[in-house]
Design a protein around this motif. Structure first.
Motif, PDB file in Angstrom:
ATOM      1  N   LEU A 111       0.844  -1.178   0.000  1.00 14.89           N
ATOM      2  CA  LEU A 111       0.000   0.000   0.000  1.00 14.89           C
ATOM      3  C   LEU A 111       0.886   1.238   0.000  1.00 14.89           C
ATOM      4  O   LEU A 111       1.781   1.376   0.818  1.00 14.89           O
ATOM      5  N   ILE A 112       0.645   2.142  -0.944  1.00 13.27           N
ATOM      6  CA  ILE A 112       1.410   3.379  -1.067  1.00 13.27           C
ATOM      7  C   ILE A 112       0.463   4.537  -0.824  1.00 13.27           C
ATOM      8  O   ILE A 112      -0.609   4.598  -1.411  1.00 13.27           O
ATOM      9  N   GLU A 113       0.876   5.443   0.040  1.00 13.32           N
ATOM     10  CA  GLU A 113       0.075   6.634   0.313  1.00 13.32           C
ATOM     11  C   GLU A 113       0.839   7.852  -0.172  1.00 13.32           C
ATOM     12  O   GLU A 113       1.982   8.068   0.208  1.00 13.32           O
ATOM     13  N   ILE A 114       0.189   8.648  -1.029  1.00 16.07           N
ATOM     14  CA  ILE A 114       0.800   9.848  -1.587  1.00 16.07           C
ATOM     15  C   ILE A 114       0.086  11.047  -0.976  1.00 16.07           C
ATOM     16  O   ILE A 114      -1.118  11.212  -1.157  1.00 16.07           O
ATOM     17  N   ASP A 115       0.830  11.863  -0.229  1.00 10.88           N
ATOM     18  CA  ASP A 115       0.265  13.053   0.415  1.00 10.88           C
ATOM     19  C   ASP A 115       0.475  14.229  -0.524  1.00 10.88           C
ATOM     20  O   ASP A 115       1.594  14.645  -0.783  1.00 10.88           O
ATOM     21  N   LEU A 116      -0.638  14.778  -1.032  1.00 15.47           N
ATOM     22  CA  LEU A 116      -0.573  15.888  -1.967  1.00 15.47           C
ATOM     23  C   LEU A 116      -0.627  17.235  -1.255  1.00 15.47           C
ATOM     24  O   LEU A 116      -0.540  18.273  -1.897  1.00 15.47           O
ATOM     25  N   GLY A 117      -0.778  17.232   0.056  1.00 12.77           N
ATOM     26  CA  GLY A 117      -0.926  18.477   0.810  1.00 12.77           C
ATOM     27  C   GLY A 117      -2.354  18.956   0.729  1.00 12.77           C
ATOM     28  O   GLY A 117      -3.183  18.420  -0.015  1.00 12.77           O
ATOM     29  N   ASN A 118      -2.670  19.986   1.480  1.00 10.82           N
ATOM     30  CA  ASN A 118      -4.018  20.556   1.463  1.00 10.82           C
ATOM     31  C   ASN A 118      -5.073  19.510   1.798  1.00 10.82           C
ATOM     32  O   ASN A 118      -6.144  19.481   1.199  1.00 10.82           O
ATOM     33  N   ARG A 119      -4.736  18.594   2.734  1.00 12.17           N
ATOM     34  CA  ARG A 119      -5.639  17.518   3.168  1.00 12.17           C
ATOM     35  C   ARG A 119      -6.040  16.569   2.044  1.00 12.17           C
ATOM     36  O   ARG A 119      -7.122  16.019   2.038  1.00 12.17           O
ATOM     37  N   ARG A 120      -5.186  16.412   1.057  1.00  8.65           N
ATOM     38  CA  ARG A 120      -5.488  15.496  -0.043  1.00  8.65           C
ATOM     39  C   ARG A 120      -4.473  14.368  -0.038  1.00  8.65           C
ATOM     40  O   ARG A 120      -3.276  14.613   0.004  1.00  8.65           O
ATOM     41  N   ARG A 121      -4.983  13.123  -0.085  1.00  7.01           N
ATOM     42  CA  ARG A 121      -4.129  11.942  -0.120  1.00  7.01           C
ATOM     43  C   ARG A 121      -4.670  10.958  -1.132  1.00  7.01           C
ATOM     44  O   ARG A 121      -5.867  10.863  -1.331  1.00  7.01           O
ATOM     45  N   ILE A 122      -3.758  10.222  -1.706  1.00  9.90           N
ATOM     46  CA  ILE A 122      -4.137   9.141  -2.616  1.00  9.90           C
ATOM     47  C   ILE A 122      -3.471   7.879  -2.092  1.00  9.90           C
ATOM     48  O   ILE A 122      -2.286   7.883  -1.779  1.00  9.90           O
TER      49      ILE A 122
END
Length: 133
Positions: free
Chosen positions: A101-112
């Motif tokens: 499982l990979i979690e990508i934090d885009l900032g501004n409370r956005r994650r994928i």
């Protein structure tokens, strides 16, 4: 030269951490309104909202470990035979951990979050769309 001394109350008040915590707790009661609590305590509502925000961020700062006990899947069956208590029913069952499982934090409370078997081209398209926003 003329000097004028102004008497009266100081405009800026100093609040202790205990007073701030008490006022913030009052606002968290069911049905409480921040403006009413602030007026009762002689504080501007914007100051109380700031204290609430600071209290939320202060709670998240301290990481801690919790004890974990893992029960074997092939237990004696005693635990499964008794009916679940009310506390047991409140606990949400978490899904089993997934490998890769990979979690990508885009900032501004956005994650994928993507699994190990993701389509790289589809992920690139999603990231491209989100980058434009």
């Amino acid at each position: 030269m003329r000097v004028e001394v102004l008497g009266g109350l100081e405009r800026r008040r100093r609040w202790s951490q205990d007073d701030k915590a008490r006022i913030v707790e009052e606002t968290l009661a069911p049905g409480a309104r921040v403006t009413e609590v602030a007026r009762r305590n002689g504080v501007a509502a914007s100051v109380v909202f700031t204290w609430r925000r600071q209290a939320r961020t202060a709670e998240r700062v301290v990481p801690c470990f919790a004890p974990v006990q893992i029960a074997s899947a092939g237990g004696t069956g005693e635990e499964n035979s008794k009916p679940p208590s009310e506390d047991d029913r409140r606990i949400r069952q978490l899904p089993a951990a997934r490998n890769g499982l990979i979690e990508i934090d885009l900032g501004n409370r956005r994650r994928i979050r993507v699994d190990a078997q993701f389509d790289p081209e589809a992920l690139a398209r999603v990231l491209d769309v989100l980058e434009r926003r």
